[in-house]
Design a protein around this motif. Structure first.
Motif, PDB file in Angstrom:
ATOM      1  N   THR A   3      49.974   8.632  18.385  1.00  0.00           N
ATOM      2  CA  THR A   3      49.447   9.919  17.955  1.00  0.00           C
ATOM      3  C   THR A   3      48.069   9.702  17.356  1.00  0.00           C
ATOM      4  N   THR A   4      47.259  10.755  17.384  1.00  0.00           N
ATOM      5  CA  THR A   4      45.938  10.701  16.762  1.00  0.00           C
ATOM      6  C   THR A   4      45.883  11.720  15.635  1.00  0.00           C
ATOM      7  N   HIS A   5      45.098  11.378  14.625  1.00  0.00           N
ATOM      8  CA  HIS A   5      44.998  12.208  13.425  1.00  0.00           C
ATOM      9  C   HIS A   5      43.527  12.292  13.039  1.00  0.00           C
ATOM     10  N   ARG A   6      42.914  13.418  13.356  1.00  0.00           N
ATOM     11  CA  ARG A   6      41.491  13.607  13.111  1.00  0.00           C
ATOM     12  C   ARG A   6      41.285  14.381  11.811  1.00  0.00           C
ATOM     13  N   VAL A   7      40.277  13.988  11.060  1.00  0.00           N
ATOM     14  CA  VAL A   7      39.944  14.668   9.812  1.00  0.00           C
ATOM     15  C   VAL A   7      38.437  14.900   9.786  1.00  0.00           C
ATOM     16  N   PHE A   8      38.046  16.139   9.534  1.00  0.00           N
ATOM     17  CA  PHE A   8      36.636  16.497   9.503  1.00  0.00           C
ATOM     18  C   PHE A   8      36.258  16.975   8.110  1.00  0.00           C
ATOM     19  N   VAL A   9      35.106  16.540   7.648  1.00  0.00           N
ATOM     20  CA  VAL A   9      34.570  17.045   6.387  1.00  0.00           C
ATOM     21  C   VAL A   9      33.720  18.266   6.707  1.00  0.00           C
ATOM     22  N   GLY A  10      34.107  19.395   6.144  1.00  0.00           N
ATOM     23  CA  GLY A  10      33.354  20.606   6.423  1.00  0.00           C
ATOM     24  C   GLY A  10      34.072  21.839   5.915  1.00  0.00           C
ATOM     25  N   ASP A  11      33.465  22.968   6.169  1.00  0.00           N
ATOM     26  CA  ASP A  11      33.949  24.270   5.728  1.00  0.00           C
ATOM     27  C   ASP A  11      34.998  24.771   6.718  1.00  0.00           C
ATOM     28  N   SER A  12      36.193  25.049   6.241  1.00  0.00           N
ATOM     29  CA  SER A  12      37.271  25.461   7.141  1.00  0.00           C
ATOM     30  C   SER A  12      37.077  26.866   7.693  1.00  0.00           C
ATOM     31  N   ARG A  13      36.063  27.573   7.240  1.00  0.00           N
ATOM     32  CA  ARG A  13      35.747  28.863   7.862  1.00  0.00           C
ATOM     33  C   ARG A  13      35.107  28.664   9.232  1.00  0.00           C
ATOM     34  N   ASP A  14      34.727  27.433   9.522  1.00  0.00           N
ATOM     35  CA  ASP A  14      34.165  27.082  10.826  1.00  0.00           C
ATOM     36  C   ASP A  14      34.900  25.853  11.352  1.00  0.00           C
ATOM     37  N   ARG A 327      66.156  11.354  18.286  1.00  0.00           N
ATOM     38  CA  ARG A 327      65.606  10.001  18.237  1.00  0.00           C
ATOM     39  C   ARG A 327      64.461   9.991  17.231  1.00  0.00           C
ATOM     40  N   LEU A 328      64.731   9.475  16.053  1.00  0.00           N
ATOM     41  CA  LEU A 328      63.738   9.440  14.988  1.00  0.00           C
ATOM     42  C   LEU A 328      62.702   8.356  15.263  1.00  0.00           C
ATOM     43  N   ARG A 329      61.492   8.591  14.777  1.00  0.00           N
ATOM     44  CA  ARG A 329      60.389   7.654  14.981  1.00  0.00           C
ATOM     45  C   ARG A 329      59.942   7.056  13.647  1.00  0.00           C
ATOM     46  N   GLU A 330      59.371   5.864  13.733  1.00  0.00           N
ATOM     47  CA  GLU A 330      58.716   5.257  12.580  1.00  0.00           C
ATOM     48  C   GLU A 330      57.318   4.824  12.984  1.00  0.00           C
ATOM     49  N   VAL A 331      56.457   4.668  12.003  1.00  0.00           N
ATOM     50  CA  VAL A 331      55.093   4.209  12.244  1.00  0.00           C
ATOM     51  C   VAL A 331      55.081   2.688  12.239  1.00  0.00           C
ATOM     52  N   ARG A 332      54.520   2.099  13.291  1.00  0.00           N
ATOM     53  CA  ARG A 332      54.392   0.647  13.355  1.00  0.00           C
ATOM     54  C   ARG A 332      53.010   0.182  12.908  1.00  0.00           C
ATOM     55  N   ALA A 333      51.975   0.972  13.205  1.00  0.00           N
ATOM     56  CA  ALA A 333      50.618   0.559  12.844  1.00  0.00           C
ATOM     57  C   ALA A 333      49.723   1.781  12.740  1.00  0.00           C
ATOM     58  N   VAL A 334      48.748   1.706  11.835  1.00  0.00           N
ATOM     59  CA  VAL A 334      47.742   2.752  11.665  1.00  0.00           C
ATOM     60  C   VAL A 334      46.372   2.097  11.782  1.00  0.00           C
ATOM     61  N   ASP A 335      45.590   2.547  12.748  1.00  0.00           N
ATOM     62  CA  ASP A 335      44.251   1.995  12.965  1.00  0.00           C
ATOM     63  C   ASP A 335      43.209   3.091  12.795  1.00  0.00           C
ATOM     64  N   GLY A 336      42.117   2.752  12.142  1.00  0.00           N
ATOM     65  CA  GLY A 336      41.038   3.704  11.983  1.00  0.00           C
ATOM     66  C   GLY A 336      40.278   3.906  13.282  1.00  0.00           C
ATOM     67  N   ILE A 337      39.908   5.147  13.564  1.00  0.00           N
ATOM     68  CA  ILE A 337      39.039   5.478  14.688  1.00  0.00           C
ATOM     69  C   ILE A 337      37.868   6.277  14.140  1.00  0.00           C
ATOM     70  N   GLU A 338      36.974   6.703  15.004  1.00  0.00           N
ATOM     71  CA  GLU A 338      35.715   7.294  14.551  1.00  0.00           C
ATOM     72  C   GLU A 338      35.910   8.478  13.612  1.00  0.00           C
ATOM     73  N   ASP A 339      36.835   9.363  13.922  1.00  0.00           N
ATOM     74  CA  ASP A 339      37.002  10.561  13.103  1.00  0.00           C
ATOM     75  C   ASP A 339      38.411  10.694  12.540  1.00  0.00           C
TER      76      ASP A 339
END
Length: 351
Positions: A3-14, A327-339
């Protein structure tokens, strides 16, 4: 599974970084209008709000604050798929303005705004968030009639975009493997949650006082539960008021994609400091669900009630046929990506 998890710094009105109709679920808790800790933020967005408060005009300030939130609701209407669900955690506010004490009904105002945008309201949930102050009772003490009821509950408002629910291909694995246990259904889909208590999110000691003050958020159990209730594996969850990243953390544990938008970039650094703990947390969450189910099985058998079905992936019976594929899932690894982050998932380890 990844799975990917993107996070943006900014105004949530846009939320222009989020594509149209690319999100299946929204889980968020916005800043609550007329709660004093958010006055400065709302005034930065619209200086007229500060003027109204200074003039003692609580109603105009309340409406102007909600006008800012409505810009975010417009974006949610754009990015949600048809049939997608929005879960908005919000509390009402009590406040004295110009000598007059009253309730400002945030939940009613949010409900009205979503209906105006064509969302269908669904049954909501109340949960108790205890006041932090020991002197929480307001008014004239033990003498009638001028005391006030203590406001300790919050609302989880639930909306569907459009009149129809989402459709899936028949027997879709990503849906059936994301099923919940029968007893979880009975507990989660009640309109009052008494088994979740409010708490402040822990913030790293290096955070400044202002950041720490803004760290109040719902406990992990709330977004995790909502994600399990209203999404399937492969879905994307959006939190436009990301804060300390509780929704993203819940999405990681639940095996869903996520997107977040946050005005204060310092929160991202705090979240990043803790990502190494996510694999252990996800295993703990998954194993706790399975252990609670096994305790339920023992109680049911003690009462003389049997089971007709066996789970496909776990050595335990289940009540209904629909639960067999859980079928429950667990996290095996978390790697940083650009965003944001890329997360590797695997079936829940039981050892």
């Amino acid at each position: 599974m990844e799975t990917t998890h993107r996070v943006f710094v900014g105004d949530s009105r846009d939320l222009s970084a989020v594509d149209d109709e690319s999100v299946e679920l929204v889980v968020t808790s916005p800043p609550y209008p007329m709660i004093e800790m958010w006055d400065d933020l709302f005034t930065e967005l619209d200086p007229a709000i500060g003027d109204a408060l200074a003039a003692g005009d609580g109603y105009d300030a309340f409406e102007a604050m909600h006008a800012q939130l409505e810009c975010v609701w417009d974006e949610l209407e754009r990015v949600l798929v048809d049939g997608g669900i929005a879960c908005i955690n919000v509390g009402d506010a009590t406040r004295s303005v110009d000598g007059s004490f009253r309730v400002y009904p945030n939940h009613a105002r949010v409900l009205e705004a979503f209906e105006e945008r064509g969302f269908e309201p669904l049954p909501d949930v109340l949960w108790r968030k205890p006041a932090n102050s020991a002197a929480k009772f307001m008014g004239s003490g033990m003498i009638p009639p001028n005391a006030y009821v203590t406001l300790e509950h919050e609302y989880i408002l639930v909306f569907r975009k459009g009149a129809r629910s989402r459709e899936f291909e028949p027997r879709a694995d990503r849906r059936y493997e994301a099923a919940y246990f029968w007893e979880e259904r009975n507990r989660w889909f009640t309109d009052v949650w008494t088994d979740v208590t409010g708490e402040l999110q822990s913030i790293d000691g290096s955070a400044d006082d202002d950041l720490r003050e803004r760290s109040a958020a719902y406990p992990l159990e709330i977004p995790y539960r909502l994600i399990c209730m209203y999404s399937a594996y492969g879905d994307t969850v959006l939190d436009p008021f990301w804060g300390t990243g509780t929704t993203t953390l819940a999405a990681m544990c639940a095996g869903r994609h996520s997107v977040g938008s946050e005005l204060e970039g310092a929160f991202l650094a705090v979240f990043d400091d803790g990502v190494d703990e996510v694999p252990a947390l996800s295993r703990s969450v998954g194993r706790a669900r399975l252990e609670r189910h096994r305790s339920f099985v023992d109680r049911r058998r003690d009462e003389g009630t049997g089971f007709e079905y066996e789970a496909d992936y776990y050595d335990t019976p289940v009540v209904t046929k629909m639960e067999r594929g859980i079928r429950l899932r667990e996290v095996r690894a978390v790697d940083g990506i650009e965003d944001g982050y890329r997360v590797e998932h695997a079936p829940l380890s039981l050892e």
